[in-house]
Design an enzyme around this catalytic site. Sequence first.
Site, PDB file in Angstrom:
ATOM      1  N   MET A 272      14.475   9.258  23.599  1.00 22.62           N
ATOM      2  CA  MET A 272      15.009   8.000  23.063  1.00 22.62           C
ATOM      3  C   MET A 272      15.339   7.061  24.214  1.00 22.62           C
ATOM      4  O   MET A 272      15.994   7.458  25.169  1.00 22.62           O
ATOM      5  CB  MET A 272      16.257   8.315  22.211  1.00 22.62           C
ATOM      6  N   ASN A 274      17.361   4.683  25.010  1.00 18.26           N
ATOM      7  CA  ASN A 274      18.625   3.978  25.217  1.00 18.26           C
ATOM      8  C   ASN A 274      18.617   3.280  26.578  1.00 18.26           C
ATOM      9  O   ASN A 274      18.250   3.886  27.575  1.00 18.26           O
ATOM     10  CB  ASN A 274      19.795   4.969  25.217  1.00 18.26           C
ATOM     11  N   HIS A 306       6.521   6.053  28.472  1.00 16.42           N
ATOM     12  CA  HIS A 306       6.774   5.410  27.177  1.00 16.42           C
ATOM     13  C   HIS A 306       8.211   4.874  27.095  1.00 16.42           C
ATOM     14  O   HIS A 306       8.442   3.712  26.769  1.00 16.42           O
ATOM     15  CB  HIS A 306       6.504   6.436  26.067  1.00 16.42           C
ATOM     16  N   GLU A 307       9.159   5.723  27.427  1.00 15.81           N
ATOM     17  CA  GLU A 307      10.561   5.297  27.298  1.00 15.81           C
ATOM     18  C   GLU A 307      10.904   4.220  28.328  1.00 15.81           C
ATOM     19  O   GLU A 307      11.711   3.334  28.058  1.00 15.81           O
ATOM     20  CB  GLU A 307      11.522   6.484  27.427  1.00 15.81           C
ATOM     21  N   HIS A 310       9.788   0.861  27.162  1.00 12.28           N
ATOM     22  CA  HIS A 310      10.754   0.288  26.206  1.00 12.28           C
ATOM     23  C   HIS A 310      11.896  -0.453  26.907  1.00 12.28           C
ATOM     24  O   HIS A 310      12.548  -1.289  26.282  1.00 12.28           O
ATOM     25  CB  HIS A 310      11.410   1.397  25.384  1.00 12.28           C
TER      26      HIS A 310
HETATM   27  N1  BES Z   1      12.238   5.136  19.958  1.00 13.92           N
HETATM   28  C1  BES Z   1      11.606   6.402  19.895  1.00 13.92           C
HETATM   29  C2  BES Z   1      12.529   7.507  19.459  1.00 13.92           C
HETATM   30  C3  BES Z   1      12.729   7.578  17.975  1.00 13.92           C
HETATM   31  C4  BES Z   1      11.783   8.205  17.198  1.00 13.92           C
HETATM   32  C5  BES Z   1      13.846   7.062  17.378  1.00 13.92           C
HETATM   33  C6  BES Z   1      11.963   8.270  15.845  1.00 13.92           C
HETATM   34  C7  BES Z   1      14.022   7.122  16.026  1.00 13.92           C
HETATM   35  C8  BES Z   1      13.091   7.732  15.257  1.00 13.92           C
HETATM   36  C9  BES Z   1      11.026   6.799  21.244  1.00 13.92           C
HETATM   37  O1  BES Z   1      10.715   5.736  22.065  1.00 13.92           O
HETATM   38  C10 BES Z   1       9.748   7.522  20.983  1.00 13.92           C
HETATM   39  O2  BES Z   1       8.849   6.904  20.501  1.00 13.92           O
HETATM   40  N2  BES Z   1       9.679   8.804  21.254  1.00 13.92           N
HETATM   41  C11 BES Z   1       8.512   9.608  20.984  1.00 13.92           C
HETATM   42  C12 BES Z   1       7.781   9.970  22.239  1.00 13.92           C
HETATM   43  C13 BES Z   1       6.645   9.069  22.584  1.00 13.92           C
HETATM   44  C14 BES Z   1       5.961   9.500  23.870  1.00 13.92           C
HETATM   45  C15 BES Z   1       5.617   8.938  21.499  1.00 13.92           C
HETATM   46  C16 BES Z   1       8.993  10.897  20.336  1.00 13.92           C
HETATM   47  O3  BES Z   1      10.181  11.125  20.330  1.00 13.92           O
HETATM   48  O4  BES Z   1       8.150  11.628  19.846  1.00 13.92           O
HETATM   49 ZN    ZN Z   2       9.033   4.727  21.507  1.00 13.94          ZN
END
Ligand code: BES
Ligand code: ZN
Length: 866
Positions: A272, A274, A306-307, A310
């Site tokens: 996540m 944050n 990815h993070e 963001h």
């Molecule tokens: N913002 C998301 C985390 C998230 C996912 C929050 C679902 C609420 C609901 C984060 O940036 C994200 O996308 N994480 C992915 C990993 C990414 C490499 C595809 C994950 O957690 O799978």
């Molecule tokens: Zn994401």
Amino acid sequence: MKATFSRLPVALRPINYVLKLKPHIKTFQFTGSESIEVEVCKSTTSVVLNSVNLDLKEATIKVEDHDIIKACNIVPSEELETVTIHFPRDIPRGKGYLNIEYIGEIGEQMKGWYRAKYTISEGEERYACSTMFEPSDARRCFPCWDEPAHKATFDITLIVPKDRTAISNMPIASEKNIEGSPELREVVFERTPIMSTYLVAFFVGELDHIRDTTEMGRLIRVFTPKGLQEHGKFALNAAVKSLTFFEKYFDVPYPLPKVDLVPVPDFQSGAMENWGMVTFREDCMLVDPENSSTSRKQWIAIIVAHELAHQWFGNLVTMEWWTHLWLNEGYASFSEYLCVDSVFPEYEIWTQFVTDTTFGAFSLDSMKNSHPIEVPVNSPSEVDEIFDEISYNKGASVIRMLHSYIGDDDFRKGMKLYLERHIYKNTFTEDLWEALGEACGKPVRDVMSTWTSQVGFPVITIHATEDGDSLRLKLHQQRFLLDGTIDAKPTWMVPIDAISSQCVQKPCLSVMLSKKEDEYVVEKGKNLGWFKLNPGQIGFYIVKYPDELLLKFQPAIKDKSLPPIDRLGLVHDLFLLIQAGQTTAVDLLKLLPSFIDEDAYVVWNCISGILGKLNLLLDYTDSQSLFQKYVRNLMAKIWADVGWDPKPEESHTQTLLRAIILRKLGLYGDQTVIEEAKRRFELHVSGKEKIAADIRATVFSIVVSAGGRDTFNALLKLYDEASTTEEKNRIGNSFGKSKDPAILRDVIDFAESDRVRKQDSVRIFCSVAVSKVGREIAWQYYKDNHLELVKKHPGVFHIGELIQSVTCNFATIEQAEEVENFLTVNNEHGVDMKVKQAVESIKLNSNLLRRDADKIHEFLLANVKV
Ligand code: BES
Ligand code: ZN
């Protein structure tokens, strides 16, 4: 009557939140004291805020030099996730402070402020407290305007035990002892920049850390479990390089003084973003130099990128509402590749984009129950449901298509314009098109809105006639639907390129198809060999070739003059057409032997995914063992090349390839592979020789599949002893490969037991549903225990995932009906969209088998040497 969700009233606007929180780790409660600086824009007697499970004790408001007004009534709505604070008289307009005292719960559901269990070396169990607020769970921690557009600044103070580490978005501003409580200290964090509530984060627990700074002087810290600093080094290196990459790419400075990467022992997703304090599932961040696999490291590099993407795209500039979620997730999922390509060029990550990202999007978007990228959403559960293949993978794919259409230079220019224009603010999808369009002078908005506001994607049908040195082409577009129905309406603006045997490097056609049908002439020269649309599979469409063009690909596949991505693109498009009944699976079985000399990882990865899906379905026929023999023959040559052990200096993708081929052969019954897997497993269990990390998960799967109780028990023991999440999961996820119904039933009990963390149990549970027997056992278990399961694993990411994985590979109409009926009557799961998608997928499976099963059987009988 069910209450309907709407956005919060805007009579008051938050400016700054002063939050003082004190966790009581023993009782899993916390006390909160909040002072929100607000602007009262419209005089009112009541204030509506989001709040869930918080017990508000008192509230007051004071505006400028007016008297303090004390709330006379505080009314929570569980259903709407709000609290309405009533005041005995009008709150005057102006700037003021809304003060709230309350008590909350440190939950166990991996959302809001929640507890995460860890064990210290002596075996004692302890809890850390961490936050996960996206999309709508900040409201479980403090009453707030919990919508992305209500940005504010935050002053966070935590009162924590002296021996615990406290981390938040910002660095610590000051710390002090608390009089009368010698075991506690008060940690005050610096004020955050203006930001959305879902990005607020804090953590209290016991961790070590390592640190580094980027070229531009940004501090990066990677936290690790105590004593495991070594396991943070990979992520630290990745983060330093990725942050540097994005600062240069966007040409907009990272706005916070630091970024921390924090592993949380219980975590619902992968990571996540944050702001300034990115949290991760442990196995998505920690690398054990001796026991982590190459594919794990690659995944960690991707997640970190990815993070960090963001931090700009999402955090600095944020979507106005969740309808535009894809802006965040699609964009980050695209730029993770840009970044990893630059930081770890040896991964050849762009070559993996199509299989890992685009294909997942196609498979959902070709269903009736797909949805447009931009989709109206209201309630939190609707918001959760769109964290899916469409927002992430279709989003990333259409951005990649756009990137290629306008070129990297203009793309970067447009991104910088977008970020600078909307810095610290919120945006709609249109705002991105506006900026990119300005940068390149092309009709970005017109092109892209056809992809983001319409569901689905086109299949392009080619009619070609040779006319001397030229090729006359008629291209026709139509929405591609797996159930074979025709939706004549939508048209897309499709940027179409083509390459041919005579011009492989540079497109010989580059046009924008914006009507249903159009005609083009290509100068092809004398002896045209093959001719292919969509080089590099960059366009978000599939292609249906006439037979005579299709045939011409075979020699080019064999001699590899067709580039790898184009080879796999052909196979993929063909498989979708097969599922839609536009051609038969026998065409695929006839084509695949052209790949006998194939050596590219990406191509095998795609083929192996398709074969895996067919194998699942053929479990419902008499053809499965013949089919598995067919696959073993197909892969014999590449297996002889890759073998069990790494070659000196082999490439990253060769390493990844080994595990894929080994897995297929071992699970599809190759006896020599199985014997060697058993031998290596015995050495591993006896502690004599560890199985190499890169093939360990695969070997575990093979021995479970070929073994019995003893193997299962040996692995259970390894599971309990394993110290990392990565190791536990590679063991746990292999259990479902067992063929013994009694063991499979035990796997489910195991997945649901305390021996497995809640974050991992759904995955292990679902691993059982990869075979016909296992699927029936898992589904029966669901039917018998659905109430407990929903209670234990609520939400789209857990029960939604479980329902979908357990049911979507059933393959008869009766099963589709049963699943639909059961889940409609027992709908406490609350994940209706997932249910619809699963039922649709069962019906599609059943149709495919009905059409093709006999033909497949005949083909295999005639062609497979036993
Ligand atoms: N913002 C998301 C985390 C998230 C996912 C929050 C679902 C609420 C609901 C984060 O940036 C994200 O996308 N994480 C992915 C990993 C990414 C490499 C595809 C994950 O957690 O799978
Ligand atoms: Zn994401």
